[in-house]
Design a protein around this motif. Structure first.
Motif, PDB file in Angstrom:
ATOM      1  N   GLY A 127     -22.013 -36.405   7.548  1.00  0.00           N
ATOM      2  CA  GLY A 127     -22.956 -35.768   6.632  1.00  0.00           C
ATOM      3  C   GLY A 127     -22.309 -34.756   5.703  1.00  0.00           C
ATOM      4  N   ALA A 128     -20.985 -34.775   5.614  1.00  0.00           N
ATOM      5  CA  ALA A 128     -20.267 -33.757   4.846  1.00  0.00           C
ATOM      6  C   ALA A 128     -20.683 -33.723   3.386  1.00  0.00           C
ATOM      7  CB  ALA A 128     -18.757 -33.983   4.956  1.00  0.00           C
ATOM      8  N   ALA A 129     -20.772 -34.878   2.729  1.00  0.00           N
ATOM      9  CA  ALA A 129     -21.096 -34.913   1.301  1.00  0.00           C
ATOM     10  C   ALA A 129     -22.494 -34.369   1.033  1.00  0.00           C
ATOM     11  CB  ALA A 129     -20.972 -36.346   0.776  1.00  0.00           C
ATOM     12  N   ALA A 130     -23.458 -34.733   1.875  1.00  0.00           N
ATOM     13  CA  ALA A 130     -24.830 -34.243   1.699  1.00  0.00           C
ATOM     14  C   ALA A 130     -24.890 -32.733   1.886  1.00  0.00           C
ATOM     15  CB  ALA A 130     -25.761 -34.948   2.678  1.00  0.00           C
ATOM     16  N   MET A 131     -24.169 -32.222   2.889  1.00  0.00           N
ATOM     17  CA  MET A 131     -24.146 -30.771   3.103  1.00  0.00           C
ATOM     18  C   MET A 131     -23.468 -30.062   1.941  1.00  0.00           C
ATOM     19  SD  MET A 131     -23.441 -30.171   7.169  1.00  0.00           S
ATOM     20  CE  MET A 131     -22.109 -31.371   7.279  1.00  0.00           C
ATOM     21  N   LEU A 132     -22.432 -30.679   1.377  1.00  0.00           N
ATOM     22  CA  LEU A 132     -21.761 -30.066   0.241  1.00  0.00           C
ATOM     23  C   LEU A 132     -22.703 -29.986  -0.960  1.00  0.00           C
ATOM     24  CD1 LEU A 132     -19.245 -28.884  -1.073  1.00  0.00           C
ATOM     25  CD2 LEU A 132     -18.519 -31.221  -1.611  1.00  0.00           C
ATOM     26  N   ARG A 133     -23.444 -31.051  -1.220  1.00  0.00           N
ATOM     27  CA  ARG A 133     -24.421 -31.019  -2.319  1.00  0.00           C
ATOM     28  C   ARG A 133     -25.423 -29.887  -2.126  1.00  0.00           C
ATOM     29  NH1 ARG A 133     -24.785 -34.961  -6.010  1.00  0.00           N
ATOM     30  NH2 ARG A 133     -23.548 -36.872  -5.691  1.00  0.00           N
ATOM     31  N   GLU A 134     -25.877 -29.721  -0.903  1.00  0.00           N
ATOM     32  CA  GLU A 134     -26.845 -28.657  -0.617  1.00  0.00           C
ATOM     33  C   GLU A 134     -26.232 -27.287  -0.885  1.00  0.00           C
ATOM     34  OE1 GLU A 134     -29.360 -26.850   3.185  1.00  0.00           O
ATOM     35  OE2 GLU A 134     -28.411 -28.833   3.333  1.00  0.00           O
ATOM     36  N   THR A 135     -24.988 -27.096  -0.468  1.00  0.00           N
ATOM     37  CA  THR A 135     -24.311 -25.814  -0.678  1.00  0.00           C
ATOM     38  C   THR A 135     -24.107 -25.534  -2.159  1.00  0.00           C
ATOM     39  OG1 THR A 135     -23.162 -26.016   1.443  1.00  0.00           O
ATOM     40  CG2 THR A 135     -22.236 -24.484  -0.175  1.00  0.00           C
ATOM     41  N   LEU A 136     -23.668 -26.542  -2.899  1.00  0.00           N
ATOM     42  CA  LEU A 136     -23.408 -26.351  -4.321  1.00  0.00           C
ATOM     43  C   LEU A 136     -24.688 -26.141  -5.122  1.00  0.00           C
ATOM     44  CD1 LEU A 136     -20.583 -29.002  -4.993  1.00  0.00           C
ATOM     45  CD2 LEU A 136     -20.393 -26.644  -4.177  1.00  0.00           C
ATOM     46  N   SER A 137     -25.824 -26.504  -4.546  1.00  0.00           N
ATOM     47  CA  SER A 137     -27.106 -26.334  -5.235  1.00  0.00           C
ATOM     48  C   SER A 137     -27.641 -24.909  -5.159  1.00  0.00           C
ATOM     49  CB  SER A 137     -28.146 -27.298  -4.649  1.00  0.00           C
ATOM     50  OG  SER A 137     -27.770 -28.648  -4.843  1.00  0.00           O
ATOM     51  N   ARG A 138     -27.064 -24.100  -4.300  1.00  0.00           N
ATOM     52  CA  ARG A 138     -27.577 -22.746  -4.111  1.00  0.00           C
ATOM     53  C   ARG A 138     -27.401 -21.924  -5.383  1.00  0.00           C
ATOM     54  NH1 ARG A 138     -24.881 -21.988   1.910  1.00  0.00           N
ATOM     55  NH2 ARG A 138     -26.239 -23.522   2.959  1.00  0.00           N
ATOM     56  N   ARG A 139     -28.390 -21.130  -5.657  1.00  0.00           N
ATOM     57  CA  ARG A 139     -28.451 -20.393  -6.914  1.00  0.00           C
ATOM     58  C   ARG A 139     -27.263 -19.462  -7.094  1.00  0.00           C
ATOM     59  NH1 ARG A 139     -30.754 -15.501  -8.297  1.00  0.00           N
ATOM     60  NH2 ARG A 139     -31.572 -15.262  -6.185  1.00  0.00           N
ATOM     61  N   LYS A 140     -26.789 -18.839  -6.037  1.00  0.00           N
ATOM     62  CA  LYS A 140     -25.725 -17.846  -6.155  1.00  0.00           C
ATOM     63  C   LYS A 140     -24.329 -18.428  -5.914  1.00  0.00           C
ATOM     64  CE  LYS A 140     -28.579 -13.842  -4.944  1.00  0.00           C
ATOM     65  NZ  LYS A 140     -28.700 -12.652  -4.051  1.00  0.00           N
ATOM     66  N   TYR A 141     -24.241 -19.741  -5.782  1.00  0.00           N
ATOM     67  CA  TYR A 141     -22.926 -20.319  -5.517  1.00  0.00           C
ATOM     68  C   TYR A 141     -22.003 -20.160  -6.726  1.00  0.00           C
ATOM     69  CZ  TYR A 141     -19.131 -23.495  -4.416  1.00  0.00           C
ATOM     70  OH  TYR A 141     -17.888 -24.015  -4.196  1.00  0.00           O
ATOM     71  N   VAL A 142     -20.783 -19.662  -6.468  1.00  0.00           N
ATOM     72  CA  VAL A 142     -19.761 -19.494  -7.517  1.00  0.00           C
ATOM     73  C   VAL A 142     -18.598 -20.429  -7.206  1.00  0.00           C
ATOM     74  CG1 VAL A 142     -18.155 -17.905  -8.620  1.00  0.00           C
ATOM     75  CG2 VAL A 142     -20.414 -17.088  -7.873  1.00  0.00           C
ATOM     76  N   PRO A 143     -18.250 -21.330  -8.118  1.00  0.00           N
ATOM     77  CA  PRO A 143     -17.216 -22.323  -7.819  1.00  0.00           C
ATOM     78  C   PRO A 143     -15.801 -21.759  -7.829  1.00  0.00           C
ATOM     79  CG  PRO A 143     -17.937 -22.544 -10.087  1.00  0.00           C
ATOM     80  CD  PRO A 143     -18.835 -21.518  -9.460  1.00  0.00           C
TER      81      PRO A 143
END
Length: 369
Positions: free
Chosen positions: A118-134
């Motif tokens: 489930g790594a890719a799905a969890m990554l999408r969820e993390t990157l969707s967070r409003r405060k996420y900075v790449p």
């Protein structure tokens, strides 16, 4: 930990369970792969040895990005799609992490693996967070993202697909030519300055590689993979790693020469590290495969680590000290100078683009390229 037998286990790096005492596992004689190992011992004289099988357990953690604040590593977040590694490199500094699962850092680490489908799905969820900075995501910092079970699970490829979709930078460290199976994605990522690939080469001797890192790609295949990455326009870096005194250090100059001829972007070197249970496992490996020089190897290791088997301190863990360390460093720098590579990784950092990041597309929503 005293060696429990003298005949090597073919196809495996660790030569025993290597049960850690930090977590009390030494008292559990039936735990992990210990029973398999006892069966192997029982059959050592009466017939062919028991073949240790690789098993994979799927796990579903709540998060996939691991953040760190280590001041001496060039990344602050990483993804490890797998726990344990079938490559079986006896020197792998990640081996002690298996103890947290009540499994041995020895044979369990390379035979009892964990996958995170489930790594890719969890990554999408993390990157969707409003405060996420790449910032660049590092893959392969603990266990190899292209170990053999990637052929079955394709977790690394799915993560790269997310990175391409979101324009998120990612770095890859591996010792497998399986990385070429994702060359299509890597080329697209490279065209947007979103990826860099590092491949470690320990020796140019396939026989030595076969006992040191028994299920990893042969050295020639790794160099061929570097060549194909360079030809495809993917930023490629060669690690001479680990440099093992009196075992692999003789190949340092030749690896630098070979890699430089391929036009790689950078070359670096990392000395052998032996944290926690890796030290006794490595000592045992030396006793089985190189008993004639085991004492010399460990004497040099201790000399560059302040008299210890391992130096865990920030900064110095990657920059050994002493006469032998100075010699290795001088040899590496001279080899880089002669090969025209420019002095190693310190002067050839990859610069990836963090400005093009975009949030993942919502389910069912199409992207405008």
């Amino acid at each position: 930990m005293e060696p429990v037998y003298q005949s090597p286990i073919r196809g495996r790096g660790a030569q025993s369970a290597g049960v850690p005492q930090r977590f009390g596992l030494a008292e559990r004689s039936e735990d992990g792969d210990w029973r398999d190992h006892m069966e192997l011992l029982a059959n050592a004289e009466g017939g062919p040895p028991v073949k240790l099988r690789t098993t994979v357990t799927e796990e579903h953690p709540k998060s996939i990005l691991t953040f760190n604040q280590s001041p001496d590593v060039p990344f602050d977040r990483s993804i490890n799609a797998y726990r344990g590694c079938e490559h079986g490199c006896v020197y792998c500094f990640a081996r002690p992490t298996h103890a947290y699962h009540d499994l041995s850092p020895g044979l369990d680490f390379e035979t009892k693996l964990f996958a995170k489908p489930g790594a890719a799905a969890m990554l999408r969820e993390t990157l969707s967070r409003r405060k996420y900075v790449p910032k660049p995501i590092a893959m392969g910092t603990n266990t190899d993202p292209y170990q053999p079970i990637e052929d079955r699970y394709r977790i690394t490829r799915e993560v790269l697909e997310v990175c391409l979709d979101t324009r998120h930078p990612v770095t890859i460290t591996t010792k497998s030519d399986r990385v070429l199976e994702d060359l299509d994605l890597l080329v697209e990522l490279a065209g947007r300055r979103l990826v860099a690939v590092s491949i470690s080469v320990t020796t140019l001797d396939p026989a030595l590689s076969g006992i040191l890192e028994p299920r990893a790609a042969a050295p020639a295949k790794r160099l061929a993979a570097l060549r194909k990455l360079v030809e495809a326009g993917v930023p490629a870096h060669c690690f001479v790693s680990p440099v093992i005194p009196a075992i692999t250090d003789e190949f340092m100059e030749s690896i630098v020469t070979e890699a430089a001829a391929l036009k790689v972007d950078a070359i670096g070197w990392i000395p052998l590290r032996l944290p926690h249970e890796v030290a006794p496992l490595f000592r045992e490996w030396l006793g089985v495969h190189f008993p004639d020089r085991a004492g010399k190897v460990m004497s040099i290791v201790r000399s560059i680590r302040g008299g210890r088997d391992n130096d865990p301190d920030f900064f110095t863990r990657f920059r050994p000290k002493g006469v032998w360390a100075d010699l290795f460093r001088a040899r590496f720098n001279l080899a880089c100078k002669r090969a025209g590579i420019g002095g190693g990784i310190g002067r050839n950092r990859f610069e990836l683009d963090c400005t093009a990041f975009r949030k993942p597309a919502q389910d069912g929503q199409m992207r405008l390229l």
